[in-house]
Design an enzyme around this catalytic site. Structure first.
Site, PDB file in Angstrom:
ATOM      1  N   THR A 190      60.773 -31.760 -68.598  1.00 12.72           N
ATOM      2  CA  THR A 190      61.898 -32.525 -67.996  1.00 12.72           C
ATOM      3  C   THR A 190      62.747 -32.696 -68.747  1.00 12.72           C
ATOM      4  OG1 THR A 190      61.094 -34.806 -68.101  1.00 12.72           O
ATOM      5  CG2 THR A 190      60.185 -33.471 -66.027  1.00 12.72           C
ATOM      6  N   THR A 210      67.636 -29.126 -70.719  1.00 11.79           N
ATOM      7  CA  THR A 210      68.530 -28.275 -71.004  1.00 11.79           C
ATOM      8  C   THR A 210      69.258 -28.436 -72.196  1.00 11.79           C
ATOM      9  OG1 THR A 210      70.146 -29.498 -69.809  1.00 11.79           O
ATOM     10  CG2 THR A 210      69.071 -27.904 -68.235  1.00 11.79           C
ATOM     11  N   GLY A 248      69.123 -30.756 -76.390  1.00 18.63           N
ATOM     12  CA  GLY A 248      68.337 -31.572 -77.217  1.00 18.63           C
ATOM     13  C   GLY A 248      66.797 -31.317 -77.373  1.00 18.63           C
ATOM     14  N   ILE A 249      66.008 -32.266 -77.494  1.00 23.46           N
ATOM     15  CA  ILE A 249      64.629 -32.387 -77.890  1.00 23.46           C
ATOM     16  C   ILE A 249      64.054 -31.605 -76.721  1.00 23.46           C
ATOM     17  CG2 ILE A 249      62.794 -33.683 -78.204  1.00 23.46           C
ATOM     18  CD1 ILE A 249      64.227 -36.048 -79.561  1.00 23.46           C
ATOM     19  N   TYR A 261      66.768 -50.364 -73.276  1.00 22.51           N
ATOM     20  CA  TYR A 261      66.374 -49.003 -73.616  1.00 22.51           C
ATOM     21  C   TYR A 261      65.193 -48.875 -74.212  1.00 22.51           C
ATOM     22  CZ  TYR A 261      65.825 -44.527 -76.217  1.00 22.51           C
ATOM     23  OH  TYR A 261      65.482 -43.364 -76.939  1.00 22.51           O
TER      24      TYR A 261
END
Length: 264
Positions: A13, A16, A18-19, A154
Site C-alpha cells: 500500500t 507509488t 518513497g519507501i 504521528y
C-alpha cells in the site's frame, strides 16, 4: 541469497513513491507478482512504468484507490482478493504543535496510519493462514520509540502499529504466517529531498550542508549521520517478506541509522 519469492503475490500500500515504491520494486526484482497502490491513477501508472523500465520482465499491476478509507480498501479487495505478502506501508505525517492538534487530526492520523493496516491484515490474513504461508509487514518508524515533539499524533500511530503487529503475530502463531514491523529512521524520500533543497536555499547553503545541519541539530543521536535511502530500508523489508525470514515474527526491527539509543 535466494529469497524464494518467485510468483508470490504481494500488495504494497502507498507504493507509488518513497519507501513503498522501493519495496515494491525490490519484490518485483525477486520475482514476486506485485500490486502497486496509490490514490491517483496517474501516479500509479508512472510507478508501474518506472518498475517495468528498471526491472525487465517485472510482474506488476496497479490499483488506484484511497486505502485510508473503508471504501477505498474495499475497492482494492475486490480487485485483489488474496495475497501472499502484505506490506502496510501507507502513512501520513504532518508537523504540528500538540496544543494545535484538534480531535479531527488525531482521528485522521489514526485511521490512515493504524486502522488502514488493520483492515488490510483482517482481510488478507485468513487466506494466508488457510494456505499455511504468508508475510505481513507494517512499516512503522523510529518515531514509535522516539516520540517526536513536533508530531506527537504521528508518533502515537507508529507506536500503535507495533502493538497491532505484535498482537497479530501472536494470533497467527504456528500458522506459517509471520507478522513484523520495520522502523525506518530519517530516509531520503522524494519529500525529504524537496525539504532539504528548500532548506538549503533558504539558508544559502548546499544540500549537503543542510543535511549535516539537520543531523547536528534535529537528530543528533543518529550514528549514521545521514539519511538512509529508500532502498536501504527496502532491503530489510524484502528479507522479512521472504522464505528466509521464516523464524522472525512478532519483531520490531530498526533500520534507523542507530538513532534509537537502545541495545534491544
Amino acid at each position: 541469497m535466494e529469497f524464494e519469492l518467485r510468483n508470490r503475490r504481494a500488495l504494497v500500500t502507498g507504493s507509488t513513491a518513497g519507501i513503498g515504491f522501493a519495496i515494491a520494486r525490490g519484490l518485483a526484482a525477486e520475482g514476486a507478482h506485485v500490486v502497486i497502490n496509490g490514490r491517483k491513477k496517474d501516479s500509479v501508472e508512472k510507478a508501474l512504468a518506472r518498475i517495468r523500465a528498471e526491472v525487465p520482465g517485472a510482474q506488476v499491476e496497479g490499483v488506484a484507490s484511497d486505502a485510508t478509507t473503508a471504501e477505498g480498501a474495499q475497492a482494492l479487495f475486490s480487485r485483489v482478493p488474496s495475497v501472499d505478502i502484505l506490506v502496510n506501508n501507507l502513512g501520513i505525517f504532518e508537523p504540528k504543535p500538540f496544543f494545535e492538534i484538534p480531535d479531527a487530526d488525531w482521528t485522521r492520523f489514526f485511521e490512515a496510519n493504524v486502522l488502514s493496516g488493520v483492515r488490510f491484515a483482517r482481510h488478507y490474513a485468513p487466506g494466508m493462514r488457510e494456505r499455511a504461508w504468508g508475510r505481513i509487514l507494517f512499516i512503522s518508524s523510529e518515531s514509535a520509540l522516539n516520540i517526536p515533539q513536533e508530531m506527537i499524533h504521528y508518533g502515537m500511530t507508529k507506536t500503535a502499529q507495533l502493538s497491532v503487529s505484535r498482537g497479530l503475530a501472536i494470533e497467527l502463531a504456528q500458522t506459517g504466517v509471520t507478522v513484523n514491523a520495520v522502523l525506518p529512521g530519517p530516509t531520503k524520500t522524494e519529500g525529504v529531498q524537496e525539504f532539504l533543497a528548500s532548506l538549503a536555499k533558504s539558508k544559502g547553503e548546499t544540500v549537503e550542508q543542510a543535511e549535516a545541519d539537520f543531523f547536528r541539530t534535529a537528530r543528533p543521536g543518529s550514528l549514521l549521520r545521514r539519511f538512509a535511502t529508500p532502498d536501504e530500508v527496502a532491503n530489510l523489508a524484502i528479507y522479512l517478506c521472504s522464505a528466509r525470514a521464516s523464524a522472525t515474527t512478532g519483531a520490531a526491527l530498526r533500520v534507523d541509522g542507530g538513532l534509537v539509543n537502545s541495545i534491544s
